[in-house]
Design a protein around this motif. Structure first.
Motif, PDB file in Angstrom:
ATOM      1  N   ASP A 303     108.019  47.136  -6.857  1.00  0.00           N
ATOM      2  CA  ASP A 303     107.123  48.296  -6.714  1.00  0.00           C
ATOM      3  C   ASP A 303     106.892  48.653  -5.249  1.00  0.00           C
ATOM      4  N   ALA A 304     106.850  47.621  -4.393  1.00  0.00           N
ATOM      5  CA  ALA A 304     106.574  47.839  -2.974  1.00  0.00           C
ATOM      6  C   ALA A 304     107.838  48.101  -2.160  1.00  0.00           C
ATOM      7  N   GLY A 305     109.000  48.120  -2.831  1.00  0.00           N
ATOM      8  CA  GLY A 305     110.252  48.357  -2.118  1.00  0.00           C
ATOM      9  C   GLY A 305     110.733  47.160  -1.330  1.00  0.00           C
ATOM     10  N   ARG A 306     110.263  45.962  -1.701  1.00  0.00           N
ATOM     11  CA  ARG A 306     110.671  44.748  -1.001  1.00  0.00           C
ATOM     12  C   ARG A 306     111.699  43.976  -1.833  1.00  0.00           C
ATOM     13  N   ARG A 307     112.388  43.062  -1.174  1.00  0.00           N
ATOM     14  CA  ARG A 307     113.321  42.178  -1.862  1.00  0.00           C
ATOM     15  C   ARG A 307     112.532  41.228  -2.756  1.00  0.00           C
ATOM     16  N   PRO A 308     112.912  41.069  -4.020  1.00  0.00           N
ATOM     17  CA  PRO A 308     112.129  40.204  -4.905  1.00  0.00           C
ATOM     18  C   PRO A 308     112.281  38.729  -4.547  1.00  0.00           C
ATOM     19  N   PRO A 309     111.234  37.958  -4.754  1.00  0.00           N
ATOM     20  CA  PRO A 309     111.337  36.515  -4.559  1.00  0.00           C
ATOM     21  C   PRO A 309     111.992  35.882  -5.791  1.00  0.00           C
ATOM     22  N   VAL A 310     112.688  34.788  -5.669  1.00  0.00           N
ATOM     23  CA  VAL A 310     113.077  34.039  -4.489  1.00  0.00           C
ATOM     24  C   VAL A 310     114.408  34.612  -4.016  1.00  0.00           C
ATOM     25  N   SER A 311     114.501  35.062  -2.760  1.00  0.00           N
ATOM     26  CA  SER A 311     115.694  35.742  -2.267  1.00  0.00           C
ATOM     27  C   SER A 311     116.848  34.764  -2.094  1.00  0.00           C
ATOM     28  N   THR A 312     118.041  35.308  -1.892  1.00  0.00           N
ATOM     29  CA  THR A 312     119.192  34.427  -1.672  1.00  0.00           C
ATOM     30  C   THR A 312     119.056  33.661  -0.353  1.00  0.00           C
ATOM     31  N   ALA A 313     118.377  34.227   0.632  1.00  0.00           N
ATOM     32  CA  ALA A 313     118.130  33.481   1.874  1.00  0.00           C
ATOM     33  C   ALA A 313     117.257  32.267   1.593  1.00  0.00           C
ATOM     34  N   ASP A 314     116.220  32.432   0.759  1.00  0.00           N
ATOM     35  CA  ASP A 314     115.367  31.304   0.381  1.00  0.00           C
ATOM     36  C   ASP A 314     116.158  30.265  -0.397  1.00  0.00           C
ATOM     37  N   THR A 315     116.929  30.731  -1.364  1.00  0.00           N
ATOM     38  CA  THR A 315     117.640  29.821  -2.256  1.00  0.00           C
ATOM     39  C   THR A 315     118.715  29.035  -1.528  1.00  0.00           C
ATOM     40  N   ARG A 316     119.328  29.643  -0.504  1.00  0.00           N
ATOM     41  CA  ARG A 316     120.389  28.913   0.184  1.00  0.00           C
ATOM     42  C   ARG A 316     119.866  27.650   0.865  1.00  0.00           C
ATOM     43  N   VAL A 317     118.640  27.680   1.345  1.00  0.00           N
ATOM     44  CA  VAL A 317     118.040  26.479   1.950  1.00  0.00           C
ATOM     45  C   VAL A 317     118.015  25.344   0.931  1.00  0.00           C
ATOM     46  N   THR A 318     117.636  25.670  -0.296  1.00  0.00           N
ATOM     47  CA  THR A 318     117.564  24.660  -1.352  1.00  0.00           C
ATOM     48  C   THR A 318     118.956  24.216  -1.775  1.00  0.00           C
ATOM     49  N   MET A 319     119.883  25.146  -1.921  1.00  0.00           N
ATOM     50  CA  MET A 319     121.239  24.787  -2.323  1.00  0.00           C
ATOM     51  C   MET A 319     121.937  23.935  -1.256  1.00  0.00           C
ATOM     52  N   GLU A 320     121.692  24.237   0.001  1.00  0.00           N
ATOM     53  CA  GLU A 320     122.275  23.415   1.069  1.00  0.00           C
ATOM     54  C   GLU A 320     121.675  22.013   1.039  1.00  0.00           C
ATOM     55  N   PHE A 321     120.392  21.921   0.708  1.00  0.00           N
ATOM     56  CA  PHE A 321     119.766  20.606   0.583  1.00  0.00           C
ATOM     57  C   PHE A 321     120.434  19.796  -0.535  1.00  0.00           C
ATOM     58  N   VAL A 322     120.700  20.432  -1.680  1.00  0.00           N
ATOM     59  CA  VAL A 322     121.381  19.747  -2.777  1.00  0.00           C
ATOM     60  C   VAL A 322     122.734  19.224  -2.314  1.00  0.00           C
ATOM     61  N   ALA A 323     123.509  20.067  -1.651  1.00  0.00           N
ATOM     62  CA  ALA A 323     124.824  19.649  -1.161  1.00  0.00           C
ATOM     63  C   ALA A 323     124.699  18.487  -0.175  1.00  0.00           C
ATOM     64  N   ALA A 324     123.669  18.515   0.660  1.00  0.00           N
ATOM     65  CA  ALA A 324     123.467  17.443   1.638  1.00  0.00           C
ATOM     66  C   ALA A 324     123.132  16.129   0.956  1.00  0.00           C
ATOM     67  N   VAL A 325     122.351  16.173  -0.117  1.00  0.00           N
ATOM     68  CA  VAL A 325     122.041  14.946  -0.863  1.00  0.00           C
ATOM     69  C   VAL A 325     123.324  14.318  -1.397  1.00  0.00           C
ATOM     70  N   TYR A 326     124.167  15.118  -2.035  1.00  0.00           N
ATOM     71  CA  TYR A 326     125.412  14.576  -2.570  1.00  0.00           C
ATOM     72  C   TYR A 326     126.343  14.103  -1.453  1.00  0.00           C
ATOM     73  N   ALA A 327     126.441  14.878  -0.392  1.00  0.00           N
ATOM     74  CA  ALA A 327     127.337  14.494   0.712  1.00  0.00           C
ATOM     75  C   ALA A 327     126.896  13.176   1.326  1.00  0.00           C
ATOM     76  N   SER A 328     125.602  13.014   1.541  1.00  0.00           N
ATOM     77  CA  SER A 328     125.100  11.762   2.110  1.00  0.00           C
ATOM     78  C   SER A 328     125.298  10.600   1.146  1.00  0.00           C
ATOM     79  N   ALA A 329     124.995  10.837  -0.132  1.00  0.00           N
ATOM     80  CA  ALA A 329     125.100   9.762  -1.126  1.00  0.00           C
ATOM     81  C   ALA A 329     126.534   9.273  -1.286  1.00  0.00           C
ATOM     82  N   PHE A 330     127.491  10.189  -1.233  1.00  0.00           N
ATOM     83  CA  PHE A 330     128.873   9.815  -1.526  1.00  0.00           C
ATOM     84  C   PHE A 330     129.673   9.444  -0.283  1.00  0.00           C
TER      85      PHE A 330
END
Length: 365
Positions: A303-330
Protein backbone atom coordinates in the motif's frame (compact mmCIF):
# COMPACT_ATOMS: atom_id res chain seq x y z
CA UNK A 1 -8.61 0.57 -0.58
CA UNK A 2 -6.59 -1.64 -2.91
CA UNK A 3 -7.55 -5.31 -2.90
CA UNK A 4 -4.70 -7.61 -3.91
CA UNK A 5 -5.46 -10.90 -5.67
CA UNK A 6 -3.63 -13.96 -4.35
CA UNK A 7 -3.11 -17.52 -5.49
CA UNK A 8 -1.67 -20.54 -3.70
CA UNK A 9 0.57 -23.15 -5.29
CA UNK A 10 0.87 -26.35 -3.28
CA UNK A 11 -2.12 -27.19 -1.10
CA UNK A 12 -0.45 -29.17 1.67
CA UNK A 13 -0.74 -28.37 5.36
CA UNK A 14 0.98 -24.97 5.34
CA UNK A 15 -1.29 -23.69 2.55
CA UNK A 16 -4.15 -23.33 5.03
CA UNK A 17 -2.13 -20.81 7.06
CA UNK A 18 -1.63 -18.74 3.90
CA UNK A 19 -5.28 -18.95 2.95
CA UNK A 20 -6.32 -17.95 6.45
CA UNK A 21 -3.97 -14.95 6.35
CA UNK A 22 -5.63 -13.76 3.14
CA UNK A 23 -9.12 -14.28 4.57
CA UNK A 24 -8.17 -12.40 7.75
CA UNK A 25 -7.06 -9.34 5.74
CA UNK A 26 -10.50 -7.69 6.03
CA UNK A 27 -10.90 -7.29 2.29
CA UNK A 28 -7.38 -6.08 1.57
CA UNK A 29 -6.66 -9.34 -0.30
CA UNK A 30 -8.67 -12.18 -1.76
CA UNK A 31 -7.92 -15.68 -2.99
CA UNK A 32 -8.50 -16.30 -6.70
CA UNK A 33 -7.11 -19.78 -7.29
CA UNK A 34 -5.06 -22.77 -6.21
CA UNK A 35 -2.75 -25.29 -7.88
CA UNK A 36 -1.44 -28.68 -6.81
CA UNK A 37 0.25 -31.55 -8.64
CA UNK A 38 -2.49 -33.78 -7.20
CA UNK A 39 -5.75 -32.67 -8.88
CA UNK A 40 -7.97 -34.18 -6.19
CA UNK A 41 -6.14 -32.31 -3.46
CA UNK A 42 -6.30 -29.05 -5.43
CA UNK A 43 -10.03 -29.53 -5.96
CA UNK A 44 -10.61 -30.21 -2.25
CA UNK A 45 -8.64 -27.12 -1.27
CA UNK A 46 -10.49 -25.02 -3.81
CA UNK A 47 -13.81 -26.23 -2.47
CA UNK A 48 -12.77 -25.53 1.13
CA UNK A 49 -11.73 -21.95 0.34
CA UNK A 50 -14.26 -21.26 -2.44
CA UNK A 51 -11.73 -20.70 -5.23
CA UNK A 52 -11.16 -22.43 -8.58
CA UNK A 53 -8.48 -25.09 -8.83
CA UNK A 54 -6.09 -25.13 -11.78
CA UNK A 55 -3.98 -27.86 -13.34
CA UNK A 56 -0.81 -25.76 -13.46
CA UNK A 57 0.68 -22.47 -12.40
CA UNK A 58 0.82 -21.46 -16.07
CA UNK A 59 -2.93 -21.94 -16.41
CA UNK A 60 -3.62 -20.04 -13.17
CA UNK A 61 -1.41 -17.09 -14.14
CA UNK A 62 -3.11 -16.80 -17.53
CA UNK A 63 -6.61 -17.03 -16.09
CA UNK A 64 -6.32 -14.85 -13.01
CA UNK A 65 -3.20 -12.65 -13.34
CA UNK A 66 -2.79 -12.54 -9.53
CA UNK A 67 -0.80 -9.85 -7.74
CA UNK A 68 0.73 -12.33 -5.30
CA UNK A 69 1.45 -16.06 -5.56
CA UNK A 70 2.10 -17.98 -2.35
CA UNK A 71 4.51 -20.85 -3.02
CA UNK A 72 3.81 -23.65 -0.54
CA UNK A 73 5.41 -26.51 -2.46
CA UNK A 74 8.51 -28.57 -1.52
CA UNK A 75 11.72 -26.49 -1.62
CA UNK A 76 13.14 -28.07 -4.76
CA UNK A 77 10.34 -26.58 -6.87
CA UNK A 78 10.49 -23.02 -5.51
CA UNK A 79 12.97 -21.48 -7.94
CA UNK A 80 11.24 -22.56 -11.15
CA UNK A 81 7.84 -21.52 -9.83
CA UNK A 82 9.11 -18.15 -8.58
CA UNK A 83 10.78 -17.43 -11.92
CA UNK A 84 7.52 -18.17 -13.73
CA UNK A 85 5.64 -15.84 -11.39
CA UNK A 86 8.13 -13.02 -11.94
CA UNK A 87 7.96 -13.43 -15.71
CA UNK A 88 4.18 -13.00 -15.44
CA UNK A 89 4.46 -9.92 -13.24
CA UNK A 90 3.28 -11.62 -10.03
CA UNK A 91 5.13 -11.31 -6.72
CA UNK A 92 6.14 -14.67 -5.24
CA UNK A 93 5.61 -15.11 -1.49
CA UNK A 94 7.92 -18.06 -0.89
CA UNK A 95 7.83 -20.49 2.02
CA UNK A 96 11.09 -21.40 3.69
CA UNK A 97 13.61 -22.39 2.59
CA UNK A 98 13.15 -20.20 -0.48
CA UNK A 99 15.55 -22.18 -2.68
CA UNK A 100 18.18 -24.92 -2.37
CA UNK A 101 21.43 -22.93 -2.56
CA UNK A 102 23.03 -19.51 -2.71
CA UNK A 103 23.49 -19.95 -6.45
CA UNK A 104 19.75 -20.49 -6.89
CA UNK A 105 19.00 -17.55 -4.62
CA UNK A 106 21.21 -15.22 -6.64
CA UNK A 107 19.40 -16.39 -9.80
CA UNK A 108 16.14 -15.46 -8.11
CA UNK A 109 17.46 -12.02 -7.12
CA UNK A 110 18.65 -11.36 -10.66
CA UNK A 111 15.23 -12.30 -12.06
CA UNK A 112 13.55 -10.10 -9.45
CA UNK A 113 15.66 -7.12 -10.52
CA UNK A 114 15.00 -7.76 -14.21
CA UNK A 115 11.24 -8.10 -13.72
CA UNK A 116 10.95 -5.17 -11.34
CA UNK A 117 8.60 -7.30 -9.22
CA UNK A 118 9.43 -7.93 -5.54
CA UNK A 119 9.89 -11.32 -3.88
CA UNK A 120 9.08 -11.98 -0.21
CA UNK A 121 10.25 -14.90 1.93
CA UNK A 122 8.02 -16.29 4.67
CA UNK A 123 9.87 -15.76 7.97
CA UNK A 124 6.82 -15.07 10.09
CA UNK A 125 8.54 -15.04 13.49
CA UNK A 126 9.98 -11.61 12.69
CA UNK A 127 6.50 -10.12 12.90
CA UNK A 128 5.15 -11.01 16.33
CA UNK A 129 4.91 -8.00 18.66
CA UNK A 130 7.61 -9.39 20.96
CA UNK A 131 10.19 -9.37 18.18
CA UNK A 132 9.04 -5.94 16.97
CA UNK A 133 9.39 -4.57 20.52
CA UNK A 134 12.81 -6.15 21.00
CA UNK A 135 14.22 -4.68 17.79
CA UNK A 136 12.85 -1.25 18.68
CA UNK A 137 14.32 -1.21 22.20
CA UNK A 138 17.68 -2.40 20.91
CA UNK A 139 17.71 0.31 18.24
CA UNK A 140 16.80 2.96 20.83
CA UNK A 141 19.67 1.89 23.10
CA UNK A 142 17.38 0.92 25.98
CA UNK A 143 18.93 -2.54 26.32
CA UNK A 144 22.57 -1.63 25.80
CA UNK A 145 24.94 -3.68 23.65
CA UNK A 146 24.11 -7.29 22.75
CA UNK A 147 26.66 -9.59 24.39
CA UNK A 148 25.57 -13.25 24.25
CA UNK A 149 22.66 -15.01 22.55
CA UNK A 150 21.29 -18.42 21.64
CA UNK A 151 18.73 -19.88 19.25
CA UNK A 152 17.89 -23.51 19.92
CA UNK A 153 15.33 -25.36 17.81
CA UNK A 154 14.93 -28.74 19.47
CA UNK A 155 12.21 -30.62 17.63
CA UNK A 156 11.27 -34.26 17.05
CA UNK A 157 10.52 -35.89 13.71
CA UNK A 158 10.24 -39.68 13.52
CA UNK A 159 11.29 -41.99 10.70
CA UNK A 160 7.83 -41.88 9.12
CA UNK A 161 8.14 -38.12 8.69
CA UNK A 162 11.12 -38.70 6.42
CA UNK A 163 9.33 -41.37 4.37
CA UNK A 164 7.93 -38.57 2.19
CA UNK A 165 10.06 -38.81 -0.98
CA UNK A 166 11.44 -35.25 -0.99
CA UNK A 167 12.40 -35.08 2.69
CA UNK A 168 15.92 -35.70 3.86
CA UNK A 169 17.38 -35.38 0.35
CA UNK A 170 19.97 -32.70 -0.45
CA UNK A 171 18.82 -32.36 -4.06
CA UNK A 172 15.14 -31.94 -3.09
CA UNK A 173 15.04 -30.33 0.37
CA UNK A 174 18.43 -28.62 0.38
CA UNK A 175 19.41 -29.77 3.86
CA UNK A 176 18.14 -31.04 7.19
CA UNK A 177 16.99 -29.08 10.27
CA UNK A 178 19.52 -26.33 9.58
CA UNK A 179 17.77 -25.59 6.31
CA UNK A 180 14.17 -26.50 7.00
CA UNK A 181 13.40 -26.35 10.72
CA UNK A 182 15.72 -24.18 12.80
CA UNK A 183 15.83 -21.56 10.06
CA UNK A 184 12.82 -19.78 11.58
CA UNK A 185 14.48 -19.30 14.97
CA UNK A 186 17.92 -18.25 13.77
CA UNK A 187 16.40 -15.97 11.14
CA UNK A 188 14.71 -14.19 14.04
CA UNK A 189 18.04 -14.11 15.89
CA UNK A 190 19.78 -12.62 12.85
CA UNK A 191 17.02 -10.03 12.36
CA UNK A 192 17.71 -8.79 15.89
CA UNK A 193 21.49 -9.05 16.16
CA UNK A 194 22.35 -7.89 12.65
CA UNK A 195 25.18 -8.97 10.39
CA UNK A 196 27.08 -12.09 11.39
CA UNK A 197 30.82 -12.23 10.63
CA UNK A 198 31.94 -15.85 11.16
CA UNK A 199 30.56 -19.33 11.82
CA UNK A 200 32.19 -22.41 13.34
CA UNK A 201 29.89 -25.43 13.20
CA UNK A 202 29.39 -29.18 13.44
CA UNK A 203 26.64 -31.37 11.95
CA UNK A 204 25.81 -35.04 12.24
CA UNK A 205 23.33 -37.72 11.27
CA UNK A 206 22.61 -39.22 14.66
CA UNK A 207 19.42 -41.23 14.28
CA UNK A 208 17.25 -40.55 11.23
CA UNK A 209 17.32 -42.43 7.87
CA UNK A 210 18.23 -39.35 5.85
CA UNK A 211 20.97 -38.15 3.53
CA UNK A 212 20.94 -34.81 5.35
CA UNK A 213 21.95 -34.04 8.92
CA UNK A 214 19.48 -34.44 11.77
CA UNK A 215 21.35 -32.10 14.13
CA UNK A 216 23.75 -29.17 13.83
CA UNK A 217 25.35 -26.68 16.20
CA UNK A 218 27.18 -23.43 15.48
CA UNK A 219 29.14 -20.72 17.24
CA UNK A 220 28.54 -17.34 15.63
CA UNK A 221 30.27 -13.96 15.83
CA UNK A 222 28.51 -10.70 14.92
CA UNK A 223 29.71 -7.29 13.78
CA UNK A 224 28.46 -5.89 17.10
CA UNK A 225 30.85 -8.18 18.97
CA UNK A 226 28.03 -10.41 20.22
CA UNK A 227 28.53 -14.17 20.36
CA UNK A 228 25.75 -16.73 19.82
CA UNK A 229 25.06 -20.44 19.75
CA UNK A 230 22.63 -21.93 17.25
CA UNK A 231 21.41 -25.54 17.63
CA UNK A 232 19.03 -27.26 15.19
CA UNK A 233 17.65 -30.73 15.92
CA UNK A 234 14.88 -33.08 14.82
CA UNK A 235 15.83 -35.80 17.34
CA UNK A 236 14.72 -34.12 20.59
CA UNK A 237 11.69 -35.79 22.27
CA UNK A 238 10.88 -32.76 24.44
CA UNK A 239 10.25 -30.23 21.74
CA UNK A 240 10.94 -26.55 22.27
CA UNK A 241 12.04 -23.42 20.44
CA UNK A 242 14.20 -21.20 22.65
CA UNK A 243 15.87 -17.86 22.09
CA UNK A 244 17.85 -15.90 24.65
CA UNK A 245 19.53 -12.50 24.35
CA UNK A 246 21.84 -11.16 27.03
CA UNK A 247 22.27 -7.40 26.66
CA UNK A 248 24.19 -5.05 28.94
CA UNK A 249 21.00 -3.99 30.70
CA UNK A 250 18.69 -7.01 30.43
CA UNK A 251 18.18 -10.64 29.49
CA UNK A 252 15.31 -11.25 27.07
CA UNK A 253 14.05 -14.82 26.59
CA UNK A 254 11.50 -16.52 24.35
CA UNK A 255 10.27 -20.10 24.63
CA UNK A 256 7.54 -21.52 22.40
CA UNK A 257 7.18 -24.26 19.83
CA UNK A 258 5.77 -23.23 16.45
CA UNK A 259 4.56 -19.72 17.20
CA UNK A 260 4.57 -17.22 20.06
CA UNK A 261 2.59 -14.45 21.72
CA UNK A 262 3.74 -11.84 24.23
CA UNK A 263 3.11 -14.31 27.06
CA UNK A 264 6.01 -16.44 25.78
CA UNK A 265 8.58 -13.66 26.30
CA UNK A 266 10.27 -12.73 29.57
CA UNK A 267 12.61 -9.87 30.42
CA UNK A 268 15.00 -9.80 33.38
CA UNK A 269 16.43 -6.35 34.00
CA UNK A 270 19.99 -5.95 35.22
CA UNK A 271 20.28 -4.48 38.75
CA UNK A 272 19.69 -0.75 38.81
CA UNK A 273 17.82 -0.56 35.48
CA UNK A 274 14.10 -0.32 36.35
CA UNK A 275 13.42 1.73 33.22
CA UNK A 276 14.12 -1.31 31.05
CA UNK A 277 11.13 -3.22 32.39
CA UNK A 278 8.76 -0.30 31.95
CA UNK A 279 10.02 0.20 28.39
CA UNK A 280 9.43 -3.48 27.62
CA UNK A 281 5.87 -3.31 28.95
CA UNK A 282 4.97 -0.38 26.70
CA UNK A 283 3.41 -1.38 23.33
CA UNK A 284 2.87 -2.53 20.74
CA UNK A 285 -0.35 -4.49 21.23
CA UNK A 286 0.04 -8.25 21.56
CA UNK A 287 0.31 -9.71 18.06
CA UNK A 288 1.15 -13.42 17.77
CA UNK A 289 3.83 -14.47 15.32
CA UNK A 290 2.43 -16.18 12.27
CA UNK A 291 1.50 -15.90 8.63
CA UNK A 292 -1.28 -13.41 9.29
CA UNK A 293 1.12 -11.01 11.01
CA UNK A 294 3.62 -11.17 8.15
CA UNK A 295 0.97 -10.96 5.45
CA UNK A 296 -0.44 -7.83 7.09
CA UNK A 297 3.05 -6.31 6.94
CA UNK A 298 3.32 -7.31 3.27
CA UNK A 299 0.04 -5.57 2.47
CA UNK A 300 1.08 -2.47 4.43
CA UNK A 301 4.30 -2.27 2.42
CA UNK A 302 2.53 -2.70 -0.91
CA UNK A 303 0.00 0.00 0.00
CA UNK A 304 2.88 2.36 0.81
CA UNK A 305 4.78 1.54 -2.40
CA UNK A 306 7.59 -0.17 -0.49
CA UNK A 307 9.27 -3.52 -1.03
CA UNK A 308 7.42 -6.14 1.05
CA UNK A 309 9.18 -7.83 3.95
CA UNK A 310 11.17 -10.11 4.09
CA UNK A 311 13.10 -8.84 1.03
CA UNK A 312 15.63 -10.88 -0.91
CA UNK A 313 18.39 -8.71 0.60
CA UNK A 314 17.19 -9.74 4.08
CA UNK A 315 16.82 -13.39 3.13
CA UNK A 316 20.26 -13.65 1.57
CA UNK A 317 21.86 -12.95 4.96
CA UNK A 318 20.03 -15.96 6.37
CA UNK A 319 20.71 -18.19 3.37
CA UNK A 320 24.42 -17.34 3.47
CA UNK A 321 24.41 -18.24 7.16
CA UNK A 322 22.91 -21.66 6.33
CA UNK A 323 25.60 -22.26 3.71
CA UNK A 324 28.29 -21.22 6.21
CA UNK A 325 27.02 -23.70 8.80
CA UNK A 326 27.26 -26.57 6.32
CA UNK A 327 30.60 -25.40 4.93
CA UNK A 328 32.12 -25.17 8.41
CA UNK A 329 30.62 -28.47 9.56
CA UNK A 330 31.82 -30.43 6.53
CA UNK A 331 35.27 -28.84 6.15
CA UNK A 332 36.19 -28.30 9.80
CA UNK A 333 37.01 -24.65 9.14
CA UNK A 334 35.63 -21.37 10.40
CA UNK A 335 33.70 -19.65 7.59
CA UNK A 336 33.80 -15.87 7.26
CA UNK A 337 30.88 -13.80 6.00
CA UNK A 338 31.34 -13.14 2.28
CA UNK A 339 33.57 -16.17 1.77
CA UNK A 340 31.04 -18.34 -0.07
CA UNK A 341 30.88 -16.85 -3.54
CA UNK A 342 30.60 -18.21 -7.08
CA UNK A 343 33.11 -21.03 -7.50
CA UNK A 344 33.07 -21.98 -3.80
CA UNK A 345 31.97 -25.63 -3.30
CA UNK A 346 29.10 -24.58 -1.01
CA UNK A 347 27.77 -21.88 -3.35
CA UNK A 348 26.00 -24.31 -5.70
CA UNK A 349 24.88 -26.82 -3.07
CA UNK A 350 24.52 -26.90 0.69
CA UNK A 351 26.18 -30.33 0.50
CA UNK A 352 29.20 -28.62 -0.99
CA UNK A 353 32.34 -30.67 -1.41
CA UNK A 354 30.83 -33.72 0.27
CA UNK A 355 28.87 -35.01 3.25
CA UNK A 356 31.05 -37.10 5.59
CA UNK A 357 28.60 -39.91 6.29
CA UNK A 358 27.56 -40.25 2.64
CA UNK A 359 31.18 -40.21 1.47
CA UNK A 360 32.03 -42.88 4.02
CA UNK A 361 29.15 -45.09 2.80
CA UNK A 362 30.30 -44.72 -0.80
CA UNK A 363 33.88 -45.62 0.07
CA UNK A 364 32.69 -48.84 1.75
CA UNK A 365 30.77 -49.81 -1.39
Amino acid sequence: MTTYTCAIVGTGAIAAAHAEAVVQSAGRARLVGAVDVQPDRAAAFGAAWDVPAYASLTELLEAQRPDLVHLCTPPGSHLALALECLAAGASPVVEKPPVLSLAEFDRLRAAEAEAGVPVATVFQHRFGSGAVRLRRLLAEGVLGRPLVASAHTLWFRDDDYFAVPWRGKWELEGGGPTMGHGIHQFDLLLSILGQWTSVTAVAARQARPTDTEDVSAALVRFESGALATVVNSVISPRQTSQLRFDFERATVELEHLYGYSDADWTLTAAPGTPDVLSAWESGPADTPSGHTAQFTAVLDALDAGRRPPVSTADTRVTMEFVAAVYASAFTGKTIEQGEITEGHPFYDSMAGSGVPWLDAARSVR
